[in-house]
Design an enzyme around this catalytic site. Structure first.
Site, short mmCIF file in Angstrom:
data_model
loop_
_atom_site.label_atom_id
_atom_site.label_comp_id
_atom_site.label_asym_id
_atom_site.label_seq_id
_atom_site.Cartn_x
_atom_site.Cartn_y
_atom_site.Cartn_z
N ASP A 171 -8.93 10.36 -16.19
CA ASP A 171 -9.91 10.47 -17.23
C ASP A 171 -11.38 10.68 -16.84
O ASP A 171 -12.29 10.72 -17.42
CB ASP A 171 -10.00 9.44 -18.21
CG ASP A 171 -10.39 7.96 -17.48
OD1 ASP A 171 -10.26 8.09 -16.13
OD2 ASP A 171 -10.59 7.13 -18.29
N ASP A 175 0.85 -1.15 -0.14
CA ASP A 175 0.08 0.10 -0.09
C ASP A 175 0.77 1.07 0.05
O ASP A 175 1.78 1.40 1.00
CB ASP A 175 -0.99 -0.09 1.10
CG ASP A 175 -1.85 1.11 1.32
OD1 ASP A 175 -1.69 2.21 0.54
OD2 ASP A 175 -2.79 1.05 2.09
N THR A 224 -1.37 5.65 -22.89
CA THR A 224 -1.40 4.18 -22.63
C THR A 224 -2.65 3.77 -23.64
O THR A 224 -3.37 4.76 -24.40
CB THR A 224 -2.15 4.01 -21.12
OG1 THR A 224 -3.52 4.84 -21.31
CG2 THR A 224 -1.35 4.80 -20.23
N LYS A 225 -2.79 2.43 -23.92
CA LYS A 225 -3.80 1.77 -24.83
C LYS A 225 -5.18 2.15 -24.45
O LYS A 225 -6.19 2.65 -25.39
CB LYS A 225 -3.61 0.26 -24.54
CG LYS A 225 -2.64 -0.05 -25.69
CD LYS A 225 -2.78 -1.78 -25.66
CE LYS A 225 -1.38 -2.43 -26.12
NZ LYS A 225 -1.42 -3.59 -25.46
N PHE A 226 -5.33 2.35 -23.29
CA PHE A 226 -6.67 2.75 -22.54
C PHE A 226 -6.93 3.96 -22.98
O PHE A 226 -8.06 4.34 -23.21
CB PHE A 226 -6.67 2.27 -21.10
CG PHE A 226 -7.18 3.05 -20.39
CD1 PHE A 226 -8.50 2.91 -19.98
CD2 PHE A 226 -6.68 4.11 -19.42
CE1 PHE A 226 -9.35 3.71 -18.93
CE2 PHE A 226 -7.47 4.90 -18.65
CZ PHE A 226 -8.87 4.74 -18.29
N ASP A 232 -7.50 4.85 -9.44
CA ASP A 232 -9.11 4.38 -9.44
C ASP A 232 -9.89 5.60 -8.98
O ASP A 232 -9.74 6.13 -7.76
CB ASP A 232 -9.22 3.30 -8.30
CG ASP A 232 -8.30 2.12 -8.48
OD1 ASP A 232 -8.50 1.31 -9.54
OD2 ASP A 232 -7.45 1.79 -7.90
C1 SAM Z 1 -6.95 2.18 -12.30
S1 SAM Z 1 -5.42 1.54 -12.14
C2 SAM Z 1 -4.33 2.45 -13.20
C3 SAM Z 1 -3.26 1.60 -13.48
C4 SAM Z 1 -1.99 2.37 -14.20
N1 SAM Z 1 -1.53 3.75 -13.47
C5 SAM Z 1 -2.75 2.87 -15.81
O1 SAM Z 1 -2.68 3.99 -16.05
O2 SAM Z 1 -2.92 1.89 -16.40
C6 SAM Z 1 -5.14 2.07 -10.59
C7 SAM Z 1 -4.07 1.33 -9.95
O3 SAM Z 1 -3.75 1.62 -8.60
C8 SAM Z 1 -3.45 0.43 -7.74
N2 SAM Z 1 -3.51 1.29 -6.41
C9 SAM Z 1 -4.52 2.07 -5.89
N3 SAM Z 1 -4.45 2.28 -4.53
C10 SAM Z 1 -3.04 1.95 -4.18
C11 SAM Z 1 -2.45 2.02 -3.37
N4 SAM Z 1 -2.61 2.50 -2.10
N5 SAM Z 1 -1.09 1.59 -3.47
C12 SAM Z 1 -0.56 0.93 -4.39
N6 SAM Z 1 -1.29 0.78 -5.39
C13 SAM Z 1 -2.64 1.14 -5.55
C14 SAM Z 1 -4.53 -0.30 -8.07
O4 SAM Z 1 -4.20 -1.81 -7.62
C15 SAM Z 1 -4.54 -0.27 -9.90
O5 SAM Z 1 -3.75 -1.13 -10.08
#
Ligand code: SAM
Length: 227
Positions: free
Chosen positions: A165, A106, A202-204, A129
């Site tokens: 986004d 975390d 990114t692809k997304f 997220d």
């Molecule tokens: C929506 S994804 C985006 C991933 C990537 N940055 C992208 O642009 O494709 C958000 C990521 O943040 C990670 N995440 C969320 N809270 C976190 C935390 N407190 N510590 C580490 N990772 C975290 C989640 O596991 C997830 O993989």
């Protein structure tokens, strides 16, 4: 600051063979473990160099490209999902990169215990997220206290770069970053920055662009107390 509400939910998602290999064979070569005393970055990277932290690197695509493009920088990637950790570890092995370390923990705790004040060249958080529902907003990673903590760990002149986004989250980010008095917006007129070329598309995001969705970048730097 005791934060019990997590910004993620750990699900037992599918881990591919490549990711499993990354976890079982290669992760240990890049792992930074969380132990309570701050890391000595020069020891961990076997060199003295500016260090950038990416929080929530997902599958690690942006982090991998940035680390390849900037071999003079150290990168620490933090991610809680096993599939992503395995994926990045496999890529780091494949491309034989030595300037990246991975923390499977975390990020809030990592910043509380593992990093010294004024030690980082920058922190990047791409597409965290969004936690769309209002009752879940407390789970959002970008909160006043967390930004205060990040700002402490960054050197004067260092940066915080966020991208999202989700417009409502972008507005919240802008509010939180703008009210942190140790930070200033790199965009002189305030508001959002155009995506810098340093942040890979990114692809997304490419898909989102085709559908006409917006993306908001926010880039702030830490002020020098003495100037
Ligand atoms: C929506 S994804 C985006 C991933 C990537 N940055 C992208 O642009 O494709 C958000 C990521 O943040 C990670 N995440 C969320 N809270 C976190 C935390 N407190 N510590 C580490 N990772 C975290 C989640 O596991 C997830 O993989």
């Amino acid at each position: 600051m005791q934060r019990k509400i997590k910004s993620y939910v750990l699900r037992a998602g599918r881990v591919s063979n490549r990711q499993r290999q990354g976890l079982d064979h290669w992760f240990k070569n890049y792992e930074l473990s969380v132990g309570g005393t701050p890391w000595n970055l020069a020891e961990e990277f076997h060199r003295i160099a500016d260090t950038v932290v990416e929080i929530g690197f997902g599958m690690g695509a942006s982090l991998l490209t940035m680390a390849q493009n900037n071999p003079e920088l150290n990168y620490i990637g933090i991610e809680v999902h096993q599939a992503g950790v395995g994926s990045l570890a496999a890529d780091l092995h494949k491309y034989q990169l030595s300037n990246v370390r991975i923390v499977a923990h975390d990020a809030v705790e990592v910043f509380r215990t593992q990093l010294l004040d004024n030690s980082l060249a920058g922190v990047q958080i791409f597409f965290p997220d969004p936690w769309h529902k209002k009752r879940h907003h407390k789970r959002r990673l970008i909160q006043k206290e967390f930004i205060q903590l990040l700002a402490k760990k960054i050197k004067p002149g260092g940066f915080i770069h966020c991208a999202t986004d989700w417009q409502d989250y972008a507005e919240h980010m802008l509010d939180v970053l703008s009210t942190e008095t140790t930070l200033q917006n790199t965009r002189k007129e305030g508001g959002y920055s155009p995506r810098p070329l340093s942040r890979p598309l990114t692809k997304f995001e490419q898909r989102g662009e085709r559908l006409g969705h917006g993306v908001w970048d926010l880039i702030f730097t830490k002020l020098d107390e003495n100037s």
